[in-house]
Motif scaffolding. Structure first.
Motif, PDB file in Angstrom:
ATOM      1  N   SER A   6       0.855  -1.187   0.000  1.00 50.54           N
ATOM      2  CA  SER A   6       0.000   0.000   0.000  1.00 50.54           C
ATOM      3  C   SER A   6       0.891   1.237   0.000  1.00 50.54           C
ATOM      4  N   ARG A  25       0.191   2.171  11.158  1.00 54.19           N
ATOM      5  CA  ARG A  25       0.172   0.718  11.368  1.00 54.19           C
ATOM      6  C   ARG A  25      -1.018   0.310  12.240  1.00 54.19           C
ATOM      7  N   TYR A  28      -4.208   0.342  10.202  1.00 59.18           N
ATOM      8  CA  TYR A  28      -4.319  -0.843   9.337  1.00 59.18           C
ATOM      9  C   TYR A  28      -4.708  -2.064  10.158  1.00 59.18           C
ATOM     10  N   LEU A  33      -6.218  -5.896   8.979  1.00 60.47           N
ATOM     11  CA  LEU A  33      -5.156  -6.210   8.029  1.00 60.47           C
ATOM     12  C   LEU A  33      -3.990  -6.739   8.847  1.00 60.47           C
ATOM     13  N   PRO A  36       0.757  -5.331   9.658  1.00 54.88           N
ATOM     14  CA  PRO A  36       1.198  -4.196   8.834  1.00 54.88           C
ATOM     15  C   PRO A  36       2.592  -3.718   9.240  1.00 54.88           C
ATOM     16  N   THR A  38       5.579  -0.745   8.090  1.00 55.34           N
ATOM     17  CA  THR A  38       5.813   0.460   7.291  1.00 55.34           C
ATOM     18  C   THR A  38       7.266   0.514   6.849  1.00 55.34           C
ATOM     19  N   VAL A  45       2.999   0.837   3.337  1.00 54.87           N
ATOM     20  CA  VAL A  45       2.594  -0.182   4.301  1.00 54.87           C
ATOM     21  C   VAL A  45       2.483  -1.513   3.566  1.00 54.87           C
ATOM     22  N   PHE A  47       1.226  -5.426   4.183  1.00 49.46           N
ATOM     23  CA  PHE A  47       0.376  -6.181   5.097  1.00 49.46           C
ATOM     24  C   PHE A  47      -0.168  -7.414   4.392  1.00 49.46           C
ATOM     25  N   THR A  49      -3.615  -9.926   3.832  1.00 49.10           N
ATOM     26  CA  THR A  49      -5.078  -9.890   3.901  1.00 49.10           C
ATOM     27  C   THR A  49      -5.667 -11.011   3.062  1.00 49.10           C
ATOM     28  N   ILE A  61      -9.601   1.669   3.195  1.00 50.09           N
ATOM     29  CA  ILE A  61      -8.421   2.296   3.805  1.00 50.09           C
ATOM     30  C   ILE A  61      -8.488   3.814   3.658  1.00 50.09           C
TER      31      ILE A  61
END
Length: 185
Positions: A6, A25, A28, A33, A36, A38, A45, A47, A49, A61
């Motif tokens: 992301s 974070r 998220y 999610l 996460p 960063t 980000v 993560f 899912t 988001i």
């Protein structure tokens, strides 16, 4: 569980739209999610899912960020396979002397229309070079971005879709993080 990258557009680049990465974070995580992580302060980000509808996830988001921080930002999501394809399609990969920090990839929200695509590819950009592949715009700035006359705002206006840019070093690091995360889950 698949890993997703992301990239937030326009955060932490000036006095406005400031987001602390630990708070991002946590946001998220609140969206369910997984794990996460960063990378640097520019809103990257990675993560995991189980969500398959990335357009719906993008909107979720973006809405959550607007509720939490009071401003809206565009978000570009890419799967590992999409990011691997971005790396594989690098038109500068075999050229000696290309500095990774001067190669910028702009991740677009959608595919540009054929006429917009043609218009961008006709633009005079010397000494910068650009290639438009799918939803990514590769731009090499041989003299650095600070000296460039190429306007990112003009490119975006012609393409008629928002985007967010990352240098080659960041792109490969984000892919590395996503591959490691997906392998661990």
């Amino acid at each position: 569980m698949p890993a997703i990258v992301s990239m937030l557009r326009g955060v932490n680049v000036g006095p406005h739209k400031r987001i602390k990465m630990d708070t991002l974070r946590a946001l998220y995580q609140s969206l369910k999610l997984r794990d996460p992580q960063t990378y640097i302060q520019s809103g990257n980000v990675v993560f995991c899912t189980g969500e398959c509808d990335l357009a719906l996830l993008t909107t979720r988001i973006e809405n959550a960020i607007e509720r939490k921080f009071g401003f809206r930002v565009a978000i570009m999501l890419r799967t590992i396979s999409e990011l691997q394809a971005v790396v594989a399609r690098n038109p500068f990969a075999d050229r000696p002397g290309v500095e990774p920090g001067k190669l910028l990839i702009t991740f677009l929200a959608s595919h540009p229309a054929p006429e917009a695509r043609a218009q961008v590819l006709k633009m005079k950009t010397d000494p910068e070079e650009l290639f438009l592949e799918g939803r990514e715009l590769y731009i090499y700035f041989p003299n650095g971005m600070g000296r460039s006359k190429l306007s990112m705002a003009t490119l975006e206006r012609v393409l008629r879709t928002p985007g967010t840019a990352r240098n080659w070093n960041s792109v490969t690091k984000l892919l590395e993080m996503a591959e490691r995360m997906e392998g661990a889950s």
